[in-house]
Design an enzyme around this catalytic site. Sequence first.
Site, PDB file in Angstrom:
ATOM      1  CG  ASP A  40      -2.126   0.853   1.120  1.00  0.00           C
ATOM      2  OD1 ASP A  40      -2.302   1.463   0.052  1.00  0.00           O
ATOM      3  OD2 ASP A  40      -2.906   0.915   2.084  1.00  0.00           O
ATOM      4  CG  ASP A  41      -0.378   4.909   0.065  1.00  0.00           C
ATOM      5  OD1 ASP A  41      -1.118   4.566  -0.879  1.00  0.00           O
ATOM      6  OD2 ASP A  41      -0.727   5.721   0.938  1.00  0.00           O
ATOM      7  CB  CYS A  80      -6.744   2.775  -1.839  1.00  0.00           C
ATOM      8  SG  CYS A  80      -5.482   3.591  -0.881  1.00  0.00           S
ATOM      9  NE  ARG A  84      -6.047  -1.210  -2.421  1.00  0.00           N
ATOM     10  CZ  ARG A  84      -5.066  -1.714  -1.679  1.00  0.00           C
ATOM     11  NH1 ARG A  84      -5.175  -2.940  -1.216  1.00  0.00           N
ATOM     12  NH2 ARG A  84      -4.011  -1.002  -1.380  1.00  0.00           N
ATOM     13  CE  LYS A 133      -6.182   0.220   1.176  1.00  0.00           C
ATOM     14  NZ  LYS A 133      -5.446   1.482   1.240  1.00  0.00           N
ATOM     15  CG  HIS A 135      -9.943   0.575   0.431  1.00  0.00           C
ATOM     16  ND1 HIS A 135      -8.999   1.581   0.492  1.00  0.00           N
ATOM     17  CD2 HIS A 135     -11.120   1.147   0.795  1.00  0.00           C
ATOM     18  CE1 HIS A 135      -9.583   2.701   0.875  1.00  0.00           C
ATOM     19  NE2 HIS A 135     -10.864   2.453   1.060  1.00  0.00           N
ATOM     20  CB  SER A 158      -6.829   3.168   4.191  1.00  0.00           C
ATOM     21  OG  SER A 158      -7.009   3.115   2.807  1.00  0.00           O
ATOM     22  CG  HIS A 255      -2.318   3.926   3.727  1.00  0.00           C
ATOM     23  ND1 HIS A 255      -2.736   4.894   4.599  1.00  0.00           N
ATOM     24  CD2 HIS A 255      -3.031   4.110   2.587  1.00  0.00           C
ATOM     25  CE1 HIS A 255      -3.663   5.632   4.004  1.00  0.00           C
ATOM     26  NE2 HIS A 255      -3.863   5.186   2.789  1.00  0.00           N
ATOM     27  CG  ASP A 320      -2.139   0.973  -3.283  1.00  0.00           C
ATOM     28  OD1 ASP A 320      -0.978   1.388  -3.069  1.00  0.00           O
ATOM     29  OD2 ASP A 320      -3.116   1.372  -2.617  1.00  0.00           O
ATOM     30  CG  ASN A 321      -1.890   4.432  -4.464  1.00  0.00           C
ATOM     31  OD1 ASN A 321      -2.953   3.930  -4.108  1.00  0.00           O
ATOM     32  ND2 ASN A 321      -1.059   4.979  -3.604  1.00  0.00           N
ATOM     33  CE  LYS A 349      -3.222   7.463  -1.403  1.00  0.00           C
ATOM     34  NZ  LYS A 349      -3.275   6.895  -0.051  1.00  0.00           N
TER      35      LYS A 349
END
Length: 585
Positions: A40-41, A80, A84, A133, A135, A158, A255, A320-321, A349
Amino acid sequence: MNQLKTFLLLLAVLTSTKTRVVKALRDPLDRPNFVLFFVDDLGYGDLGFTGHPTTSTPNIDKLAWNGKTLTTWYSGCSVCSCSRAALMTGRQYPRTGIREVLGVVDTLGLPLEEVTIAEQLKKVNYTTGIVGKWHLGQRLAYLPSNQGFDYYLGIPYSDDMGNGKETSCSGDRKSEDPQTEEQDKMKGKPRPPRDNDYAAWYLPLVYQEHNRTRIVEQPLDLTKLAQKYNHFATKFIEDNKDDPFFLYFPFSHVHTTSGNNNKWNSMPNKQYASCSFQNRTKRGAFGDALAEVDWMIGNVYETLQCLGLEENTIILFTSDNGPWTPQHYDGGSYGIFSGEYAGYPWTGKASTWEGGIRMPAFAHWKGQIEPFSRTSQTISSMDVFPTFSHLAGVPLPDGIVLDGRDMADILLQENGQSKHDFLFFYGFCNGYWPRTGVAAVRHGPYKAHFCTSPGLGAYERTPTKYDKYPLLFNVEEDPSETFPICDGNTLPENDPDARAAIERILRAYAMEKATFEYGKIPPLPPGPGEGKGHYGVCCNRSTNCSCESLWDDNFQSRLFNVGSAEHHARYHEHLGEENHMKDTV
Ligand SMILES: *[C@@H]1O[C@H](CO)[C@@H](O)[C@H](O)[C@H]1NC(C)=O
Ligand SMILES: *[C@@H]1O[C@H](CO)[C@@H](O)[C@H](O)[C@H]1NC(C)=O
Ligand SMILES: *[C@@H]1O[C@H](CO)[C@@H](O)[C@H](O)[C@H]1NC(C)=O
Ligand SMILES: *[C@@H]1O[C@H](CO)[C@@H](O)[C@H](O)[C@H]1NC(C)=O
Ligand SMILES: *[C@@H]1O[C@H](CO)[C@@H](O)[C@H](O)[C@H]1NC(C)=O
């Protein structure tokens, strides 16, 4: 075979686990296992193998080096939920109706009509698990078990969308020492209940097994989260070693635990890690959290190795980003994809600058993917769906527009070519929310921006539209997007290749806009106990959604003997009930 060899082989078979037999029985190409790591992130520049000088990711680096580094991997969206949605379905996210970041009490989720990778793989009898996660909707109907996953453990959204607990690392936790107890603190953004839903206060840890759902902790303990994820993941592999499996591991890390706040500096300490990872890396709290991710990945790989499943398992790793750059040290690094033309902090992001959507990535498959190899062919997260489908031998679903392309050639062959002639990046062109316009496109070496917008939290800047010509970079020669070939106003006079490319891009853009079909999320009626103020994940409304943890020292053997008949018996005995999510259904 000489006698010594026979003897050694026999010895190996006898002394190792049953898995040698498994290995002999399954052809590596027959429905390989899939392990998909999705951090994540995490930014492109955050890892050892992508050049970060003080990060500590030895397991990730080793896997990357022993596989193929994928230097041109784009996420399906720069934030996010939509990222996904694109990953799970192989489709541009606006087709799925998931156009933004879902909140804690949202009524929406990934439409059940969408075919997820998990549903696709279940068609050929894969066992599917997700840890981390999700989401894509926190309501029971939208949780992973209704989207093709047999098992789930994780936070449905998140880790900044509620408070988690942090256990002190200084005391002996087994003693009932009240002083130690006092050192436990809540972490995250204190926030008033949204829509009067107290579920928004405390982060839940949700466990699902087929259609049975249980909130096992609320608020969850961030200090012990990785241990639980780790155990779930390794146990899932052990329990399913004999048959094809898909393990999707979307980490809650790295994250931050508090986020959407303009006073970035006033909220320090926004990362978390177990006691054994705190203060461990030179890179500070972000590095510690990432080291913990690396530890989990190392354990997953070791499990595969011990079970002799390396040759039957393809591992993909990505994010994810891009990094949440305005979070300073607690956000990640986009590395070389700095988007110099716009500059910090606009290009991470939530932006469609390379820093927002260009992900670190690699693929590993012992015996099939060349070690120490690398490619800059254009890949998208949306490609995972058709690629896994191909490798598992599942026909693509009928009547569905897929935007992803099969990347198996790129992974398995030395000179495999990308099937993306034009890869569109949806983003901010229609204003801030929702993110539904085409913001940019990748075509050959070129990246064309039709609209640029600042990353999340960098609100001071408004989006810029390029109505006449796109803002154009050659991101093969200029990955940092520093020197535009075309600034949007005039065509490049002395660059016929770029001029021709712009013409092709404008035609493809017009075609994309004319033919694209936006999806709508069909309204799902409230389930029992649901309705306004009751869409959140809540263990017990009479306690404002705060509940005793079901965990104790034996949690592993009790709850996580996933998949075995013995587990089923013990699990339900322990819960002493039909375990639907108590107050949310
Ligand atoms: C999946 O399982 C079903 C039911 O056991 C079986 O009929 C089918 O042949 C299996 N498919 C594959 C691809 O193994
Ligand atoms: C849960 O799954 C079991 C077995 O597949 C089925 O018998 C049962 O009806 C399902 N329950 C619900 C609430 O869907
Ligand atoms: C890490 O450092 C912080 C700040 O100095 C401290 O509060 C925490 O207890 C330390 N954790 C460990 C496990 O040493
Ligand atoms: C919810 O919490 C209340 C108050 O502590 C308690 O009496 C009740 O038994 C709990 N409900 C469930 C289903 O656990
Ligand atoms: C729940 O929160 C409300 C508002 O803060 C408070 O008045 C109430 O006492 C809380 N109830 C419990 C059981 O903690």
